[in-house]
Design a protein around this motif. Structure first.
Motif, PDB file in Angstrom:
ATOM      1  N   THR A  53       0.840  -1.194   0.000  1.00 40.32           N
ATOM      2  CA  THR A  53       0.000   0.000   0.000  1.00 40.32           C
ATOM      3  C   THR A  53       0.874   1.243   0.000  1.00 40.32           C
ATOM      4  OG1 THR A  53      -1.727  -1.165   1.216  1.00 40.32           O
ATOM      5  CG2 THR A  53      -1.835   1.234   1.199  1.00 40.32           C
ATOM      6  N   ALA A  54       0.894   1.943  -1.118  1.00 41.96           N
ATOM      7  CA  ALA A  54       1.720   3.150  -1.225  1.00 41.96           C
ATOM      8  C   ALA A  54       1.091   4.319  -0.474  1.00 41.96           C
ATOM      9  CB  ALA A  54       1.907   3.513  -2.701  1.00 41.96           C
ATOM     10  N   GLY A  55      -0.205   4.444  -0.532  1.00 41.66           N
ATOM     11  CA  GLY A  55      -0.890   5.536   0.145  1.00 41.66           C
ATOM     12  C   GLY A  55      -2.388   5.395  -0.017  1.00 41.66           C
ATOM     13  N   VAL A  56      -3.139   6.079   0.844  1.00 40.37           N
ATOM     14  CA  VAL A  56      -4.595   6.012   0.816  1.00 40.37           C
ATOM     15  C   VAL A  56      -5.137   7.429   0.805  1.00 40.37           C
ATOM     16  CG1 VAL A  56      -6.672   5.235   1.997  1.00 40.37           C
ATOM     17  CG2 VAL A  56      -4.591   3.828   2.079  1.00 40.37           C
ATOM     18  N   SER A  57      -5.975   7.730  -0.179  1.00 43.53           N
ATOM     19  CA  SER A  57      -6.575   9.058  -0.245  1.00 43.53           C
ATOM     20  C   SER A  57      -7.976   8.939  -0.827  1.00 43.53           C
ATOM     21  CB  SER A  57      -5.723  10.000  -1.110  1.00 43.53           C
ATOM     22  OG  SER A  57      -5.636   9.519  -2.422  1.00 43.53           O
ATOM     23  N   GLY A  58      -8.927   9.496  -0.148  1.00 44.79           N
ATOM     24  CA  GLY A  58     -10.288   9.482  -0.636  1.00 44.79           C
ATOM     25  C   GLY A  58     -11.059   8.246  -0.215  1.00 44.79           C
ATOM     26  N   ALA A  59     -12.384   8.354  -0.318  1.00 49.19           N
ATOM     27  CA  ALA A  59     -13.264   7.274   0.132  1.00 49.19           C
ATOM     28  C   ALA A  59     -13.045   5.988  -0.653  1.00 49.19           C
ATOM     29  CB  ALA A  59     -14.724   7.724   0.010  1.00 49.19           C
ATOM     30  N   ALA A  60     -12.816   6.113  -1.957  1.00 47.42           N
ATOM     31  CA  ALA A  60     -12.636   4.913  -2.774  1.00 47.42           C
ATOM     32  C   ALA A  60     -11.424   4.113  -2.323  1.00 47.42           C
ATOM     33  CB  ALA A  60     -12.503   5.292  -4.243  1.00 47.42           C
ATOM     34  N   ASP A  61     -10.316   4.816  -2.036  1.00 47.72           N
ATOM     35  CA  ASP A  61      -9.109   4.125  -1.581  1.00 47.72           C
ATOM     36  C   ASP A  61      -9.313   3.491  -0.212  1.00 47.72           C
ATOM     37  OD1 ASP A  61      -7.758   4.680  -3.862  1.00 47.72           O
ATOM     38  OD2 ASP A  61      -6.335   6.097  -2.986  1.00 47.72           O
ATOM     39  N   TRP A  62      -9.995   4.203   0.674  1.00 47.31           N
ATOM     40  CA  TRP A  62     -10.250   3.638   2.013  1.00 47.31           C
ATOM     41  C   TRP A  62     -11.090   2.370   1.909  1.00 47.31           C
ATOM     42  CZ3 TRP A  62      -7.762   4.573   6.297  1.00 47.31           C
ATOM     43  CH2 TRP A  62      -7.133   5.803   6.494  1.00 47.31           C
ATOM     44  N   LEU A  63     -12.128   2.404   1.100  1.00 42.07           N
ATOM     45  CA  LEU A  63     -12.982   1.224   0.948  1.00 42.07           C
ATOM     46  C   LEU A  63     -12.233   0.075   0.272  1.00 42.07           C
ATOM     47  CD1 LEU A  63     -16.292   2.998  -0.110  1.00 42.07           C
ATOM     48  CD2 LEU A  63     -15.950   1.635   1.969  1.00 42.07           C
ATOM     49  N   THR A  64     -11.482   0.404  -0.773  1.00 39.84           N
ATOM     50  CA  THR A  64     -10.727  -0.643  -1.458  1.00 39.84           C
ATOM     51  C   THR A  64      -9.662  -1.239  -0.536  1.00 39.84           C
ATOM     52  OG1 THR A  64     -11.068   0.482  -3.579  1.00 39.84           O
ATOM     53  CG2 THR A  64      -9.337  -1.177  -3.482  1.00 39.84           C
ATOM     54  N   GLY A  65      -9.030  -0.379   0.255  1.00 42.02           N
ATOM     55  CA  GLY A  65      -8.043  -0.869   1.217  1.00 42.02           C
ATOM     56  C   GLY A  65      -8.664  -1.791   2.247  1.00 42.02           C
ATOM     57  N   ALA A  66      -9.857  -1.423   2.726  1.00 46.13           N
ATOM     58  CA  ALA A  66     -10.561  -2.290   3.677  1.00 46.13           C
ATOM     59  C   ALA A  66     -10.902  -3.630   3.040  1.00 46.13           C
ATOM     60  CB  ALA A  66     -11.827  -1.596   4.178  1.00 46.13           C
TER      61      ALA A  66
END
Length: 456
Positions: A53-66
């Motif tokens: 995981t390089a970085g998380v930004s925005g709702a889409a990234d948070w959901l995809t990361g989860a």
């Protein structure tokens, strides 16, 4: 049965060899090591996600990361849960089948939850990224990504298994139905494996992918060896057959099984076998039954209560019926004992493993059998004979809950120094839960209460 009938269910035991004196590890050490290994593995899975995981930004990234985290954890949990039920001898002996089953059931609930969150968050995250609706994105993922149709089928199987494994549903179905439905989880894990490798961005290559292969292939190898090969080889070696079915009480029979070289099984009082009878209607399910007498070199005795289905048909078995036996399993043995004073507390057919322990367990032993009516008491004459022979005590706690009153008060009348005892407890779930509560209230330490549950 000749000599078997004369023996009356008792015989030479191997307790001295397998008892507490022979243990090289302190009680609970293996269980703690297993829990630590599972936690360490989960930490490793989280490290895989973190590294990718390089970085998380925005709702889409948070959901995809989860979705990625829960997908990895679910993929890790599935083979771990299968390993807990792989009949690995060290785990069965040191941790105990009962505790392993509880871990498996609790882990199964977490697995279903992880899969549900994974499906929801990964679909939602992709939907936000692609600018589609949630349903449309879900359809696209299933039909346009490799291995996703198999993954969708695996998800449905896991949800279905989780539903039938819920306590309310489980109580409404027979063991045999539950057993067959539960086997579907093996198919679900196999179907989901390809999806993890094809679509899992965190398992693209290198050591992570190799570790995933090692986990799944190692699990498959252990399952194949201990669940298939070992029972097959033991069956050919011991060639067990039904020798006699003997009535013990209302709806209760004792089953005597003979075979070759039974002393080499290494069975101990308090353990159980999974028995599969080569008779119509009984060939495809292996049900767990406890030894109700110390293991004898020439035969094993099991006592079975008519609870419908498989157990009811046992009473109709004919002498000579072939028996496939998996085991022995369980840590409900003399190896658990650390105190001099021991209380064996059982209810219903839960008295079965306690009957075997009563004859063999070292120390000052007291047995209390809980039953509603005098005719429901099992092994009355046998227990009286064992008590007289070894100077132990056998009590009966008879009556309805209203007639007996508080269980703790009743136990203290029979066992005044209750808090000084180590307790072996076996019986229906409601009775076991109440007994643990009153024993703890009476001052018995939790580590000195050993429970064998009949709830699957």
């Amino acid at each position: 049965m000749g000599a078997l009938t004369q023996a009356g269910g008792a015989g030479p035991t191997r307790t001295a060899r397998h008892g507490s004196a022979g243990r090289s590890l302190p009680p609970g050490a293996v269980a703690r090591l297993v829990q630590a290994a599972i936690a360490l593995g989960a930490a490793g899975v989280l490290a895989i996600w973190w590294q990718g995981t390089a970085g998380v930004s925005g709702a889409a990234d948070w959901l995809t990361g989860a979705g990625r985290i829960t997908g990895l954890l679910a993929g890790y949990a599935a083979p771990v849960l299968l390993l807990l039920m792989a009949r690995i001898p060290l785990l069965e002996r040191e941790v105990g089948a009962d505790r392993l089953a509880r871990w498996h059931a609790a882990g199964g609930r977490y697995l279903v939850g992880l899969v549900a969150v994974h499906v929801l968050t990964i679909t939602w995250g992709y939907a936000l990224t692609d600018g589609r609706g949630l349903v449309g994105e879900g359809v696209r993922l299933v039909f346009h990504y490799p291995e996703m149709i198999k993954a969708a089928l695996a998800t449905l199987i896991m949800f279905g298994t989780g539903l039938v494994s819920a306590r309310a549903a489980r109580r409404r179905m027979s063991y045999e139905v539950w057993y067959y439905l539960h086997l579907a989880t093996y198919l679900a894990v196999a179907l989901g494996f390809g999806h993890q490798l094809a679509d899992g961005a965190d398992l693209g290559g290198g050591p992570e992918r190799a570790a995933w292969y090692a986990l799944y292939l190692g699990t498959a190898a252990l399952l194949g060896w201990y669940r298939l090969a070992v029972p097959f080889l033991r069956d050919r070696r011991h060639r067990m057959r039904v020798a006699e079915v003997r009535p013990e009480g209302p709806g209760v029979v004792s089953l005597f099984v003979t075979g070759e070289r039974l002393d080499q099984l290494g069975a101990e009082a308090g353990q159980f076998f999974r028995l599969q009878f080569q008779a119509p209607g009984l060939r495809w399910a292996a049900n767990p039954y406890s030894l109700s007498a110390p293991p004898h070199p020439r035969y094993l005795r099991f006592t079975v209560k008519d609870l419908g289905g498989h157990s009811a048909a046992v009473a109709r078995l004919k002498p000579g019926t072939r028996v496939h036996a998996e085991g022995p399993y369980g840590a409900f043995t003399a190896g658990q004992r650390r105190g001099r004073k021991v209380l064996l507390l059982g209810a219903g057919v839960g008295i079965t493993p306690l009957r075997a322990l009563f004859e063999t367990l070292p120390g000052r032993v007291t047995l209390v059998q809980r039953a509603r009516r005098p005719q429901d008491v099992l092994f009355r004459d046998e227990l009286a004979g064992v008590a007289a022979t070894r100077g132990a005590r056998a009590h009966e706690l008879l009556g309805t809950r209203a007639e007996i009153g508080d269980l703790g008060t009743a136990l203290r009348r029979l066992v005044p120094d209750l808090a000084a005892h180590e307790v072996y407890l076996c019986g229906p779930p409601a009775f076991a839960e109440e007994a643990v509560r009153v024993l703890r209230t009476a001052g018995v330490r939790r580590s000195r209460i050993h429970v064998e549950s009949f709830e699957l």
